[in-house]
Design an enzyme around this catalytic site. Structure first.
Site, mmCIF file in Angstrom:
data_model
loop_
_atom_site.group_PDB
_atom_site.id
_atom_site.type_symbol
_atom_site.label_atom_id
_atom_site.label_comp_id
_atom_site.label_asym_id
_atom_site.label_seq_id
_atom_site.Cartn_x
_atom_site.Cartn_y
_atom_site.Cartn_z
ATOM 1 N N ASP A 1 8.655 -95.857 0.326
ATOM 2 C CA ASP A 1 8.135 -95.743 1.605
ATOM 3 C C ASP A 1 8.040 -94.096 1.867
ATOM 4 O O ASP A 1 9.224 -93.538 2.315
ATOM 5 C CB ASP A 1 8.411 -96.602 3.001
ATOM 6 C CG ASP A 1 7.693 -96.144 4.054
ATOM 7 O OD1 ASP A 1 6.570 -96.447 4.367
ATOM 8 O OD2 ASP A 1 8.313 -95.451 4.850
ATOM 9 N N TYR B 1 6.975 -86.571 7.082
ATOM 10 C CA TYR B 1 8.250 -86.760 6.684
ATOM 11 C C TYR B 1 8.526 -85.149 6.025
ATOM 12 O O TYR B 1 8.167 -85.198 4.896
ATOM 13 C CB TYR B 1 8.882 -87.730 5.906
ATOM 14 C CG TYR B 1 8.754 -89.147 6.342
ATOM 15 C CD1 TYR B 1 8.721 -89.235 7.740
ATOM 16 C CD2 TYR B 1 8.813 -90.294 5.765
ATOM 17 C CE1 TYR B 1 8.578 -90.486 8.198
ATOM 18 C CE2 TYR B 1 8.629 -91.460 6.196
ATOM 19 C CZ TYR B 1 8.731 -91.838 7.417
ATOM 20 O OH TYR B 1 8.479 -92.891 7.952
ATOM 21 N N LYS C 1 1.321 -93.145 4.844
ATOM 22 C CA LYS C 1 0.825 -93.370 6.279
ATOM 23 C C LYS C 1 -0.180 -92.298 6.571
ATOM 24 O O LYS C 1 -0.377 -91.367 6.071
ATOM 25 C CB LYS C 1 2.003 -93.185 7.284
ATOM 26 C CG LYS C 1 3.237 -94.133 7.020
ATOM 27 C CD LYS C 1 4.417 -94.358 7.848
ATOM 28 C CE LYS C 1 5.216 -95.010 7.190
ATOM 29 N NZ LYS C 1 6.295 -94.379 6.429
ATOM 30 N N GLY D 1 14.593 -98.141 9.819
ATOM 31 C CA GLY D 1 15.728 -97.792 10.831
ATOM 32 C C GLY D 1 16.268 -99.193 11.085
ATOM 33 O O GLY D 1 16.873 -99.329 12.145
ATOM 34 N N PHE E 1 19.218 -99.394 10.267
ATOM 35 C CA PHE E 1 20.736 -99.206 10.913
ATOM 36 C C PHE E 1 20.528 -98.331 12.252
ATOM 37 O O PHE E 1 21.300 -97.845 12.595
ATOM 38 C CB PHE E 1 21.218 -98.113 9.912
ATOM 39 C CG PHE E 1 21.429 -98.610 8.468
ATOM 40 C CD1 PHE E 1 22.359 -99.679 8.413
ATOM 41 C CD2 PHE E 1 21.089 -98.031 7.319
ATOM 42 C CE1 PHE E 1 22.664 -100.101 6.963
ATOM 43 C CE2 PHE E 1 21.515 -98.408 6.186
ATOM 44 C CZ PHE E 1 22.216 -99.476 5.625
ATOM 45 N N SER F 1 18.894 -95.978 12.989
ATOM 46 C CA SER F 1 18.940 -94.505 12.518
ATOM 47 C C SER F 1 20.528 -93.953 12.403
ATOM 48 O O SER F 1 20.729 -93.027 11.935
ATOM 49 C CB SER F 1 18.280 -93.545 13.636
ATOM 50 O OG SER F 1 19.068 -93.395 14.648
ATOM 51 N N GLY F 2 21.362 -94.980 12.145
ATOM 52 C CA GLY F 2 22.758 -94.536 11.866
ATOM 53 C C GLY F 2 23.658 -95.361 12.194
ATOM 54 O O GLY F 2 24.757 -95.862 11.508
ATOM 55 N N LEU G 1 24.556 -98.546 12.744
ATOM 56 C CA LEU G 1 24.813 -99.658 12.292
ATOM 57 C C LEU G 1 25.348 -99.361 10.689
ATOM 58 O O LEU G 1 25.735 -100.416 9.888
ATOM 59 C CB LEU G 1 23.740 -100.628 11.976
ATOM 60 C CG LEU G 1 23.575 -101.292 13.299
ATOM 61 C CD1 LEU G 1 22.159 -102.133 13.323
ATOM 62 C CD2 LEU G 1 24.340 -102.247 13.887
HETATM 63 N N1 LIG Z 1 7.243 -95.252 12.497
HETATM 64 C C1 LIG Z 1 7.618 -95.650 11.028
HETATM 65 O O1 LIG Z 1 6.852 -95.952 10.472
HETATM 66 C C2 LIG Z 1 8.897 -95.377 10.506
HETATM 67 C C3 LIG Z 1 9.979 -95.002 11.552
HETATM 68 C C4 LIG Z 1 11.300 -94.749 11.124
HETATM 69 C C5 LIG Z 1 11.675 -95.010 9.914
HETATM 70 N N2 LIG Z 1 10.705 -95.439 8.772
HETATM 71 C C6 LIG Z 1 11.067 -95.461 7.521
HETATM 72 O O2 LIG Z 1 12.105 -96.190 7.255
HETATM 73 C C7 LIG Z 1 13.040 -95.682 6.593
HETATM 74 C C8 LIG Z 1 14.402 -95.877 7.112
HETATM 75 O O3 LIG Z 1 14.780 -95.511 8.321
HETATM 76 P P1 LIG Z 1 15.412 -94.117 8.813
HETATM 77 O O4 LIG Z 1 16.081 -93.543 7.564
HETATM 78 O O5 LIG Z 1 14.675 -93.475 9.827
HETATM 79 O O6 LIG Z 1 16.829 -94.766 9.505
HETATM 80 P P2 LIG Z 1 18.210 -96.094 9.024
HETATM 81 O O7 LIG Z 1 17.824 -96.463 7.800
HETATM 82 O O8 LIG Z 1 18.133 -96.766 10.163
HETATM 83 O O9 LIG Z 1 19.267 -94.846 9.206
HETATM 84 C C9 LIG Z 1 19.234 -93.931 8.130
HETATM 85 C C10 LIG Z 1 20.566 -93.124 8.322
HETATM 86 O O10 LIG Z 1 21.780 -93.975 8.288
HETATM 87 C C11 LIG Z 1 22.978 -93.256 7.848
HETATM 88 N N3 LIG Z 1 23.379 -93.861 6.607
HETATM 89 C C12 LIG Z 1 22.635 -94.521 5.836
HETATM 90 N N4 LIG Z 1 23.448 -95.285 4.844
HETATM 91 C C13 LIG Z 1 24.743 -94.717 5.042
HETATM 92 C C14 LIG Z 1 25.853 -95.196 4.713
HETATM 93 N N5 LIG Z 1 26.157 -96.138 3.502
HETATM 94 N N6 LIG Z 1 26.896 -94.506 5.108
HETATM 95 C C15 LIG Z 1 26.832 -93.809 6.170
HETATM 96 N N7 LIG Z 1 25.702 -93.392 6.867
HETATM 97 C C16 LIG Z 1 24.688 -94.068 6.297
HETATM 98 C C17 LIG Z 1 22.279 -92.096 7.388
HETATM 99 O O11 LIG Z 1 22.494 -90.936 8.439
HETATM 100 P P3 LIG Z 1 22.769 -89.609 8.209
HETATM 101 O O12 LIG Z 1 21.621 -88.841 7.681
HETATM 102 O O13 LIG Z 1 23.185 -89.049 9.617
HETATM 103 O O14 LIG Z 1 23.887 -89.407 7.274
HETATM 104 C C18 LIG Z 1 20.908 -92.186 7.231
HETATM 105 O O15 LIG Z 1 19.933 -90.893 7.391
HETATM 106 C C19 LIG Z 1 12.519 -94.120 6.735
HETATM 107 O O16 LIG Z 1 13.132 -93.371 5.668
HETATM 108 C C20 LIG Z 1 11.111 -94.281 6.717
HETATM 109 O O17 LIG Z 1 10.602 -94.576 5.321
HETATM 110 C C21 LIG Z 1 9.343 -95.411 9.482
#
Ligand SMILES: NC(=O)c1ccc[n+]([C@@H]2O[C@H](COP(=O)([O-])OP(=O)(O)OC[C@H]3O[C@@H](n4cnc5c(N)ncnc54)[C@H](OP(=O)(O)O)[C@@H]3O)[C@@H](O)[C@H]2O)c1
Length: 338
Positions: A54, A59, A85, A234, A236, A238-239, A241
């Site tokens: 995705d 981004y 998107k 998201g 986690f 964003s972190g 979890l």
């Molecule tokens: N509006 C939308 O359409 C929308 C909004 C949000 C997300 N998304 C999509 O969903 C994806 C995932 O969401 P997200 O990346 O924003 O948030 P997320 O998955 O909730 O959190 C990602 C963050 O969690 C931490 N993390 C992940 N695995 C870890 C581990 N094993 N140990 C320690 N920390 C860990 C890292 O933080 P640190 O970077 O601080 O190390 C990582 O950047 C995005 O990349 C995107 O593709 C879409």
């Protein structure tokens, strides 16, 4: 569940892997990720059998799409599913003139909202050029929520339901994309969109997680009834979890408020009682919902990614979920892994 297990994408003729690769981090959100680490993460995901990626123009002002294209370009295009998107157009500009925040050292483009019909058509074309890929399978209308657009949201939403929807519906009817949807941080917006238009799918960020399940009220039941697939980003929150409630933990891309820290600490205590890593529970909980085929995880390092892939199939006893519910930390009506 194995991360490479494929699952049906709602009513659409498409299968996605249960673990999806989220590309917000490789857009250099908050901190820079070097090319080598970025390449290694895509390769690690691919080698683990992950076949759902995705991305979005937003981004890293195009950087995540550039990196996605670079890493997937020579793979068999029929072997993986790609979502991107619409809602923002990028224009070349001098680096020094660009405010990249929250991205760091991103690609040299400015980003402008555009939810018009023409802007949507152009956005899809631009994304494919940037990635040098022949197609995207799924296209989400991005960030038409209050979280992103504040008081402008009602107007933006109405505009997107007209311009973006008409363009994406046309692309779907022509077979250019297989599925169209909305990608936001609020389930209420997805719910309104699904009542109004014929969407196939949603990317719901942060609003169906181990920490919060408000979307069980109205939105997820309607998705099940309509055969709309929901992918969770998201997941986690964003972190927090993934890291647990430790100082500096992030919730909704900002420092976690005390109430969230306290709730996560309580969940962690149940995790400790059952020897369950918190992130394993966060990952496996989400995809137990029948409308949710995939958890799109964002990772910053190869080690994080490998950990998440391992946690995806870490054994979790049924008593753990029952205990969370008994302690009021998980909604009674939330489906849990079998
Ligand atoms: N509006 C939308 O359409 C929308 C909004 C949000 C997300 N998304 C999509 O969903 C994806 C995932 O969401 P997200 O990346 O924003 O948030 P997320 O998955 O909730 O959190 C990602 C963050 O969690 C931490 N993390 C992940 N695995 C870890 C581990 N094993 N140990 C320690 N920390 C860990 C890292 O933080 P640190 O970077 O601080 O190390 C990582 O950047 C995005 O990349 C995107 O593709 C879409």
């Amino acid at each position: 569940m194995h991360p490479a297990q494929t699952r049906k994408f709602g009513r659409v003729d498409l299968d996605v892997t249960a673990f999806g690769f989220g590309t917000a981090p490789v857009g250099n959100i908050f901190r820079e990720i070097d090319e080598q680490t970025s390449d290694a993460m895509y390769q690690t995901a691919w080698d683990a059998g992950v076949r759902f990626y995705d991305t979005a123009p937003m981004y890293g002002h195009g950087l995540a799409e550039l990196r996605t294209g670079q890493s997937l370009r020579w793979k068999d295009r029929d072997e993986y599913v790609l979502s991107s998107k619409v809602g923002r157009l990028l224009k070349p500009a001098a680096r020094g003139s660009i405010d990249f925040a929250p991205w760091v050292n991103a690609a040299p483009f400015t980003s402008h909202f555009d939810y018009s019909y023409d802007g949507t058509m152009r956005s899809v074309e631009d994304s494919l050029q940037r990635m040098a890929l022949e197609r995207m399978d799924i296209c989400f209308i991005h960030d038409i929520d209050v979280f992103t657009r504040g008081k402008d949201q009602p107007e933006v939403f109405a505009h997107a339901m007209d311009g973006c929807y008409k363009a994406l519906d046309k692309l779907r009817s022509e077979g250019v994309v297989k599925a169209i949807g909305v990608g936001v941080n609020e389930w209420e917006v997805c719910y309104e969109a699904l009542k109004l238009r014929d969407f196939d799918c949603f990317l719901l960020a942060g609003r169906y997680t181990l920490l919060e399940q408000g979307s069980l009220n109205d939105f997820l039941p309607l998705c099940e009834a309509r055969g709309a697939a929901v992918v969770v980003g998201g997941g986690f929150n964003s972190g927090i979890l993934a890291t647990g409630a430790k100082p500096g933990a992030k919730y909704n891309y900002s420092p976690a408020p005390q109430a969230i820290m306290d709730k996560v600490a309580k969940i962690e205590s149940v995790c400790a009682d059952h020897s369950v890593p918190l992130p394993a529970a966060a990952l496996q909980f989400v995809i137990a919902h029948p409308a949710i085929p995939s958890f799109i995880a964002g990772t910053r390092t190869v080690d994080q990614l490998k950990q998440n892939l391992a946690w995806f199939s870490h054994p979790i006893p049924a008593e753990f979920w029952a205990d969370l519910k008994a302690k009021g930390l998980l909604r009674e009506d939330a489906p849990v892994p079998a």
